[in-house]
Design a protein around this motif. Structure first.
Motif, PDB file in Angstrom:
ATOM      1  N   GLY A  16      91.954 -89.197   0.576  1.00 20.77           N
ATOM      2  CA  GLY A  16      92.110 -87.793   0.215  1.00 20.77           C
ATOM      3  C   GLY A  16      92.574 -87.631  -1.220  1.00 20.77           C
ATOM      4  N   ARG A  17      93.462 -88.514  -1.646  1.00 20.31           N
ATOM      5  CA  ARG A  17      93.930 -88.477  -3.028  1.00 20.31           C
ATOM      6  C   ARG A  17      92.771 -88.737  -3.996  1.00 20.31           C
ATOM      7  N   THR A  18      91.891 -89.670  -3.638  1.00 18.88           N
ATOM      8  CA  THR A  18      90.718 -89.961  -4.466  1.00 18.88           C
ATOM      9  C   THR A  18      89.810 -88.751  -4.569  1.00 18.88           C
ATOM     10  N   GLU A  19      89.548 -88.107  -3.436  1.00 15.59           N
ATOM     11  CA  GLU A  19      88.660 -86.941  -3.442  1.00 15.59           C
ATOM     12  C   GLU A  19      89.247 -85.815  -4.287  1.00 15.59           C
ATOM     13  N   SER A  20      90.546 -85.597  -4.168  1.00 18.82           N
ATOM     14  CA  SER A  20      91.193 -84.545  -4.957  1.00 18.82           C
ATOM     15  C   SER A  20      91.120 -84.857  -6.450  1.00 18.82           C
ATOM     16  N   ALA A  21      91.354 -86.125  -6.795  1.00 18.29           N
ATOM     17  CA  ALA A  21      91.312 -86.520  -8.202  1.00 18.29           C
ATOM     18  C   ALA A  21      89.898 -86.413  -8.764  1.00 18.29           C
ATOM     19  N   LEU A  22      88.893 -86.799  -7.970  1.00 18.42           N
ATOM     20  CA  LEU A  22      87.501 -86.646  -8.400  1.00 18.42           C
ATOM     21  C   LEU A  22      87.177 -85.180  -8.664  1.00 18.42           C
ATOM     22  N   ASP A  23      87.592 -84.315  -7.751  1.00 18.57           N
ATOM     23  CA  ASP A  23      87.312 -82.894  -7.892  1.00 18.57           C
ATOM     24  C   ASP A  23      87.984 -82.328  -9.142  1.00 18.57           C
ATOM     25  N   ASP A  27      83.791 -82.499 -14.318  1.00 10.61           N
ATOM     26  CA  ASP A  27      83.460 -81.129 -14.717  1.00 10.61           C
ATOM     27  C   ASP A  27      82.846 -80.382 -13.542  1.00 10.61           C
ATOM     28  N   SER A  28      83.109 -79.082 -13.467  1.00  8.52           N
ATOM     29  CA  SER A  28      82.569 -78.275 -12.384  1.00  8.52           C
ATOM     30  C   SER A  28      81.068 -78.063 -12.576  1.00  8.52           C
ATOM     31  N   ALA A  29      80.399 -77.704 -11.494  1.00  6.48           N
ATOM     32  CA  ALA A  29      78.958 -77.432 -11.562  1.00  6.48           C
ATOM     33  C   ALA A  29      78.661 -76.172 -12.364  1.00  6.48           C
ATOM     34  N   GLN A  30      79.693 -75.392 -12.670  1.00  7.17           N
ATOM     35  CA  GLN A  30      79.503 -74.177 -13.468  1.00  7.17           C
ATOM     36  C   GLN A  30      79.561 -74.467 -14.974  1.00  7.17           C
ATOM     37  N   THR A  31      79.883 -75.732 -15.319  1.00  5.12           N
ATOM     38  CA  THR A  31      79.946 -76.121 -16.722  1.00  5.12           C
ATOM     39  C   THR A  31      78.531 -76.411 -17.232  1.00  5.12           C
ATOM     40  N   THR A  32      78.207 -75.920 -18.404  1.00  6.65           N
ATOM     41  CA  THR A  32      76.903 -76.165 -19.014  1.00  6.65           C
ATOM     42  C   THR A  32      76.805 -77.622 -19.487  1.00  6.65           C
ATOM     43  N   PRO A  33      75.711 -78.316 -19.171  1.00  2.00           N
ATOM     44  CA  PRO A  33      74.517 -77.919 -18.416  1.00  2.00           C
ATOM     45  C   PRO A  33      74.777 -77.985 -16.897  1.00  2.00           C
ATOM     46  N   HIS A  34      74.503 -76.906 -16.213  1.00  2.00           N
ATOM     47  CA  HIS A  34      74.878 -76.761 -14.809  1.00  2.00           C
ATOM     48  C   HIS A  34      74.229 -77.813 -13.913  1.00  2.00           C
ATOM     49  N   ARG A  35      72.937 -78.035 -14.083  1.00  2.00           N
ATOM     50  CA  ARG A  35      72.225 -78.946 -13.189  1.00  2.00           C
ATOM     51  C   ARG A  35      72.741 -80.382 -13.322  1.00  2.00           C
ATOM     52  N   LEU A  36      73.013 -80.805 -14.528  1.00  2.00           N
ATOM     53  CA  LEU A  36      73.535 -82.158 -14.745  1.00  2.00           C
ATOM     54  C   LEU A  36      74.898 -82.321 -14.087  1.00  2.00           C
ATOM     55  N   GLU A  38      76.162 -80.551 -11.659  1.00  2.00           N
ATOM     56  CA  GLU A  38      75.983 -80.491 -10.209  1.00  2.00           C
ATOM     57  C   GLU A  38      75.533 -81.852  -9.675  1.00  2.00           C
ATOM     58  N   ALA A  39      74.604 -82.486 -10.375  1.00  2.00           N
ATOM     59  CA  ALA A  39      74.087 -83.788  -9.943  1.00  2.00           C
ATOM     60  C   ALA A  39      75.147 -84.878 -10.077  1.00  2.00           C
ATOM     61  N   MET A  40      75.994 -84.806 -11.090  1.00  2.00           N
ATOM     62  CA  MET A  40      77.082 -85.770 -11.245  1.00  2.00           C
ATOM     63  C   MET A  40      78.044 -85.678 -10.064  1.00  2.00           C
ATOM     64  N   ARG A  41      78.354 -84.458  -9.674  1.00  2.00           N
ATOM     65  CA  ARG A  41      79.232 -84.279  -8.520  1.00  2.00           C
ATOM     66  C   ARG A  41      78.553 -84.758  -7.233  1.00  2.00           C
ATOM     67  N   TYR A  42      77.278 -84.487  -7.107  1.00  2.00           N
ATOM     68  CA  TYR A  42      76.522 -84.948  -5.941  1.00  2.00           C
ATOM     69  C   TYR A  42      76.621 -86.472  -5.826  1.00  2.00           C
ATOM     70  N   ALA A  43      76.491 -87.153  -6.955  1.00  2.00           N
ATOM     71  CA  ALA A  43      76.529 -88.616  -6.958  1.00  2.00           C
ATOM     72  C   ALA A  43      77.923 -89.161  -6.663  1.00  2.00           C
ATOM     73  N   ALA A  44      78.925 -88.593  -7.312  1.00  2.00           N
ATOM     74  CA  ALA A  44      80.278 -89.147  -7.231  1.00  2.00           C
ATOM     75  C   ALA A  44      81.047 -88.683  -6.010  1.00  2.00           C
ATOM     76  N   GLN A  45      80.718 -87.516  -5.482  1.00  2.00           N
ATOM     77  CA  GLN A  45      81.462 -86.955  -4.359  1.00  2.00           C
ATOM     78  C   GLN A  45      80.685 -87.024  -3.046  1.00  2.00           C
ATOM     79  N   ALA A  76      91.530 -94.706 -10.729  1.00  2.00           N
ATOM     80  CA  ALA A  76      90.748 -94.618  -9.494  1.00  2.00           C
ATOM     81  C   ALA A  76      89.462 -93.838  -9.704  1.00  2.00           C
ATOM     82  N   VAL A  77      89.542 -92.723 -10.417  1.00  2.00           N
ATOM     83  CA  VAL A  77      88.358 -91.901 -10.663  1.00  2.00           C
ATOM     84  C   VAL A  77      87.426 -92.597 -11.646  1.00  2.00           C
TER      85      VAL A  77
END
Length: 298
Positions: A16-23, A27-36, A38-45, A76-77
């Motif tokens: 849980g600590r890892t997931e919180s730190a990753l989040d 960068d959020s999916a709302q950060t430009t460029p959004h698609r990239l 979003e895909a980074m989060r998809y991969a890492a989370q 860890a992240v």
């Protein structure tokens, strides 16, 4: 409470600590460029065993009790970002060409190949940015950055992957196979332990003992991977089973047989655990992780 339940609680807390730190550190999916992003989060989370972050936290417990929380979270992240990038690139059509990872479509299937390539690039650079910006003294941060760079590069993970690709259809002897996996898989696992040790301010002798643990654990991890690839199904693994045999890749199972591979993994587990004797009860999480690695079913 039993030791097994205590370890399960430890796993749950630090996962849980890892997931919180990753989040928090991606960068959020709302950060430009959004698609990239979003895909980074998809991969890492996208799930996974989180063995490398858990090793960071477990090694971080070996110090004097004054935990540098931010440094451990950053380490860890950072190492999970490197691991995630390696998986994204490993799954690409020019590499292992896989459609499934952690029970979901791989990044190049969920998005596209160009985005997957950029995801790997961006996760790799983000890992070092996270370490550079972490709280802590400059020398410790420099040592972490240096360790992660060495473990990730041509003399570590990337080099091991290169040997793996060059070995398709060829016959490696045992020492060649061990060298390949020490670089491809073992280097990053060993680095996870080293990062935790640096954050815990361990001395050179203590770090040397940790490296003995990490070397044995890294090899055991890969042997178990080979065994599972040969014996488990895709649903259990969360990725395509039997890929190594289908691609005519050398593995411990194809080289030495299933019984030998399973026996070797158990012996390496014992070596890893015994190397921690000098740390006492502080090393219990590392010992339990060695058991988890060898006894896992996926």
């Amino acid at each position: 409470m039993s030791a097994t339940l205590q370890f399960q609680d430890w796993i749950a807390a630090h996962s849980g600590r890892t997931e919180s730190a990753l989040d928090r550190l991606l960068d959020s999916a709302q950060t430009t460029p959004h698609r990239l992003h979003e895909a980074m989060r998809y991969a890492a989370q996208g799930g996974g065993k989180r063995i490398r972050p858990l090793l960071v936290y477990a090694a971080g417990q070996l110090g004097d009790g004054k935990e540098n929380t931010e440094a451990l979270d950053a380490a860890a992240v950072a190492i999970e970002c490197i691991h995630a990038y390696s998986l994204v690139h490993d799954d690409l059509p020019c590499m292992d060409d896989d459609d499934l990872r952690r029970g979901r479509p791989t990044v190049h299937k969920a998005f596209d190949e160009a985005t997957a390539l950029l995801v790997g690039d961006a996760l790799q650079t983000r890992a070092f940015e996270i370490l550079a910006n972490a709280n802590g003294d400059a020398n410790s941060k420099l040592r972490m950055i240096s360790a992660l760079a060495a473990a990730s590069g041509s003399r570590g993970m990337a080099g091991g992957q290169a040997i793996d690709l060059e070995s398709i259809g060829k016959k490696l002897d045992l020492s060649g196979l061990q060298q390949m996996h020490a670089m491809k898989t073992g280097a990053l696992l060993a680095c996870a332990v080293e990062l935790g040790g640096i954050a815990a301010n361990l001395n050179a002798s203590q770090l040397e003992q940790l490296q003995k643990y990490a070397k044995a654990l890294g090899l055991a991890f890969q042997i178990v991977d080979d065994v599972l690839d040969a014996t488990a199904d895709s649903q259990t693994l969360g990725k395509t089973a039997g890929k190594d045999a289908a691609n005519d890749k050398p593995t411990y199972v194809t080289l030495m047989g299933l019984d030998y591979a399973q026996k070797q993994a158990k012996e390496l587990q014992e070596t890893a655990i015994s190397s921690l004797d000098g740390f006492g009860e502080k090393a219990q999480a590392l010992k339990d992780l060695a058991l988890l690695v060898v006894n896992r079913a996926k």
